[in-house]
Design an enzyme around this catalytic site. Sequence first.
Site, PDB file in Angstrom:
ATOM      1  N   LEU A 138      -9.654   2.770  -1.088  1.00  0.00           N
ATOM      2  CA  LEU A 138      -9.824   3.493  -2.250  1.00  0.00           C
ATOM      3  C   LEU A 138      -9.103   4.963  -1.898  1.00  0.00           C
ATOM      4  O   LEU A 138      -9.911   5.687  -1.339  1.00  0.00           O
ATOM      5  CB  LEU A 138     -11.196   3.598  -2.699  1.00  0.00           C
ATOM      6  CG  LEU A 138     -11.937   2.415  -2.796  1.00  0.00           C
ATOM      7  CD1 LEU A 138     -13.234   2.657  -3.554  1.00  0.00           C
ATOM      8  CD2 LEU A 138     -11.227   1.370  -3.934  1.00  0.00           C
ATOM      9  N   GLY A 139      -7.737   5.215  -1.862  1.00  0.00           N
ATOM     10  CA  GLY A 139      -7.342   6.187  -1.605  1.00  0.00           C
ATOM     11  C   GLY A 139      -6.537   6.765  -2.964  1.00  0.00           C
ATOM     12  O   GLY A 139      -7.144   6.359  -3.736  1.00  0.00           O
TER      13      GLY A 139
ATOM     14  N   ARG B  76       6.254   2.931   9.350  1.00  0.00           N
ATOM     15  CA  ARG B  76       5.511   2.128   8.411  1.00  0.00           C
ATOM     16  C   ARG B  76       6.638   1.647   7.239  1.00  0.00           C
ATOM     17  O   ARG B  76       7.437   2.643   6.850  1.00  0.00           O
ATOM     18  CB  ARG B  76       4.625   2.869   7.436  1.00  0.00           C
ATOM     19  CG  ARG B  76       3.952   2.401   6.197  1.00  0.00           C
ATOM     20  CD  ARG B  76       2.795   3.221   5.596  1.00  0.00           C
ATOM     21  NE  ARG B  76       2.275   2.588   4.591  1.00  0.00           N
ATOM     22  CZ  ARG B  76       2.073   2.811   3.332  1.00  0.00           C
ATOM     23  NH1 ARG B  76       2.241   4.310   3.236  1.00  0.00           N
ATOM     24  NH2 ARG B  76       1.543   2.185   2.582  1.00  0.00           N
TER      25      ARG B  76
ATOM     26  N   HIS C  20      -1.154  -2.482   1.820  1.00  0.00           N
ATOM     27  CA  HIS C  20      -2.183  -1.746   2.647  1.00  0.00           C
ATOM     28  C   HIS C  20      -2.525  -2.673   3.806  1.00  0.00           C
ATOM     29  O   HIS C  20      -3.737  -2.472   4.064  1.00  0.00           O
ATOM     30  CB  HIS C  20      -3.242  -1.576   1.629  1.00  0.00           C
ATOM     31  CG  HIS C  20      -3.181  -0.145   0.655  1.00  0.00           C
ATOM     32  ND1 HIS C  20      -3.817  -0.088  -0.440  1.00  0.00           N
ATOM     33  CD2 HIS C  20      -2.311   0.856   0.706  1.00  0.00           C
ATOM     34  CE1 HIS C  20      -3.431   1.158  -0.956  1.00  0.00           C
ATOM     35  NE2 HIS C  20      -2.464   1.521  -0.360  1.00  0.00           N
TER      36      HIS C  20
ATOM     37  N   ARG D 228      -1.124   5.297 -10.470  1.00  0.00           N
ATOM     38  CA  ARG D 228      -0.925   3.730 -10.984  1.00  0.00           C
ATOM     39  C   ARG D 228      -1.781   3.062 -11.858  1.00  0.00           C
ATOM     40  O   ARG D 228      -3.150   3.101 -11.701  1.00  0.00           O
ATOM     41  CB  ARG D 228      -0.564   2.827  -9.899  1.00  0.00           C
ATOM     42  CG  ARG D 228       0.848   3.266  -9.150  1.00  0.00           C
ATOM     43  CD  ARG D 228       0.882   2.596  -7.635  1.00  0.00           C
ATOM     44  NE  ARG D 228       0.754   3.315  -6.652  1.00  0.00           N
ATOM     45  CZ  ARG D 228       0.726   3.113  -5.407  1.00  0.00           C
ATOM     46  NH1 ARG D 228       0.337   1.913  -5.107  1.00  0.00           N
ATOM     47  NH2 ARG D 228       0.982   4.049  -4.290  1.00  0.00           N
TER      48      ARG D 228
ATOM     49  N   GLU E 183      -4.439   4.084   9.624  1.00  0.00           N
ATOM     50  CA  GLU E 183      -3.240   3.356   9.826  1.00  0.00           C
ATOM     51  C   GLU E 183      -2.186   3.914  10.758  1.00  0.00           C
ATOM     52  O   GLU E 183      -1.478   2.906  11.530  1.00  0.00           O
ATOM     53  CB  GLU E 183      -2.674   3.666   8.464  1.00  0.00           C
ATOM     54  CG  GLU E 183      -3.364   2.736   7.485  1.00  0.00           C
ATOM     55  CD  GLU E 183      -2.886   3.322   5.974  1.00  0.00           C
ATOM     56  OE1 GLU E 183      -3.433   4.213   5.587  1.00  0.00           O
ATOM     57  OE2 GLU E 183      -1.986   2.353   5.355  1.00  0.00           O
TER      58      GLU E 183
ATOM     59  N   GLU F 117     -14.219   6.577   1.684  1.00  0.00           N
ATOM     60  CA  GLU F 117     -14.904   7.540   2.864  1.00  0.00           C
ATOM     61  C   GLU F 117     -15.812   8.453   2.422  1.00  0.00           C
ATOM     62  O   GLU F 117     -16.871   8.938   3.106  1.00  0.00           O
ATOM     63  CB  GLU F 117     -13.895   7.834   3.801  1.00  0.00           C
ATOM     64  CG  GLU F 117     -13.225   6.645   4.729  1.00  0.00           C
ATOM     65  CD  GLU F 117     -12.082   7.118   5.832  1.00  0.00           C
ATOM     66  OE1 GLU F 117     -11.982   8.304   6.149  1.00  0.00           O
ATOM     67  OE2 GLU F 117     -11.254   6.224   5.611  1.00  0.00           O
TER      68      GLU F 117
ATOM     69  N   ASN G 150       6.203   7.875   8.659  1.00  0.00           N
ATOM     70  CA  ASN G 150       5.705   7.420   7.155  1.00  0.00           C
ATOM     71  C   ASN G 150       6.725   8.049   6.268  1.00  0.00           C
ATOM     72  O   ASN G 150       6.340   9.120   5.795  1.00  0.00           O
ATOM     73  CB  ASN G 150       4.168   7.504   6.824  1.00  0.00           C
ATOM     74  CG  ASN G 150       4.051   6.669   5.653  1.00  0.00           C
ATOM     75  OD1 ASN G 150       5.026   6.331   4.759  1.00  0.00           O
ATOM     76  ND2 ASN G 150       2.590   6.714   5.329  1.00  0.00           N
TER      77      ASN G 150
END
Length: 410
Positions: free
Chosen positions: A212-213, A94, A183, A244, A387, A336, A13
């Site tokens: 939600l990261g 990715r 995502h 953001r 992911e 999480e 990534n």
Amino acid sequence: MSESVDGAVLVLNAGSSSLKYQLVHPESAEVIADGVAERIGDHDGSITHSQGGDESTETLELPDHTAAIRRMMELFTSGGIDLAHAGLSAVGHRVVHGGRTFYWPTLIDDHVISEIKRISSLAPLHNPANLTGIEAARELLPRVPSVAVFDTAFFHGLPDAAATYAIDRGVAKLHAIRRYGFHGTSHQYVSEQVPPILGQDPATVNQIVLHLGNGASASAISGGEPIDTSMGMTPLEGLVMGTRSGDIDPGVVLHLHRVAKLGAEQIDTLLNKNSGLKGLCGDNDFRSVTERIGRGDTSARLAYDVYIHRLRRYIGAYMIDLGRVDAITFTAGVGENAAGVRADALAGLENYGIAIDPERNAVHRKDARQISTDDSTVRVLVVPTNEELAIARQAVEVVARSEPESGSGT
Ligand code: ADP
């Protein structure tokens, strides 16, 4: 040694100045090694590598992604794994934006690279960085097939009503302006875990997934097909994120240009890097925001309240979109781990059949679990995203399907 690596996938990534990597067995999900190279392009780059229970961090100059991958390969070699000859089944990359062209994991060849370049104007911050990772891996691991897995792919079939911006259709068509969603790898992976937990046929499940990261997005999924998602043409739309803004009146952008005299690059930086939680309270790490609220900090409180307000607005919208909701699932770093966010996001919705069990919600575990009460009509779940594993699995599928011509240049 290398035999335990046979068939593993190296997942890359590549960000503009970073490279996250993981070597994973696609079937068993066993992570053999992982790491991250940061500040690529600066004098004080660093690389943290974990393998076989050992973790090391070193500071060194990493002029570009090729240098980072080369150093990563040396670190693997020191740990007894020669990546170039270890029998890897694929390198999975990715790639953030697939535009209208790529909505399926794709074996990378020269043509695919030039197509990803062509659509880079849609994701100028992300796709060029992803490409540097692809080109470096092809140079250093030329015998291992490379596969691109696109963050937009899962959402490519969004209904027109959800995918279309209400602007001049000719302008939108000319410039490929539509809602793509991001995502996707995470929303797909997490949403596929839900039907077995519910004991329901996937074709019948209506669900909301809240990723939600640092970046954050929501999706509404019916029978495995996304019907709406919060990110749009770029990953800037939707929820309040770490740095953001999420949704904003486009008039603000014009005002920033005309009145505040900011140029496109400055506005881009403001909205992507200095907004969201960071813009509101100076901190983008959710743990710090929560700690500060505990100490009575009012700007952290406002940041949190704006974050929750936006999240609840999307949950409400998606409940209406779906009509009937079987499950609402929280995932990624905040989803999480932050029990308070989960509780506040769904507080007071008992009349809609949503009731969180405070004790279940407070339990800190790493596995998928239900946090709603047994009476809650809507099941509320926490499902860890993965992911890298999803990319690895998709990459091996593509390689297996294209086996006869794998390794061909074009
Ligand atoms: P990304 O992959 O988008 O960079 P992650 O999914 O790793 O992000 O999520 C990062 C976010 O998760 C950070 O804001 C971090 O503070 C938050 N986070 C991680 N652990 C916890 C925790 N225990 N409580 C609250 N927030 C947490």
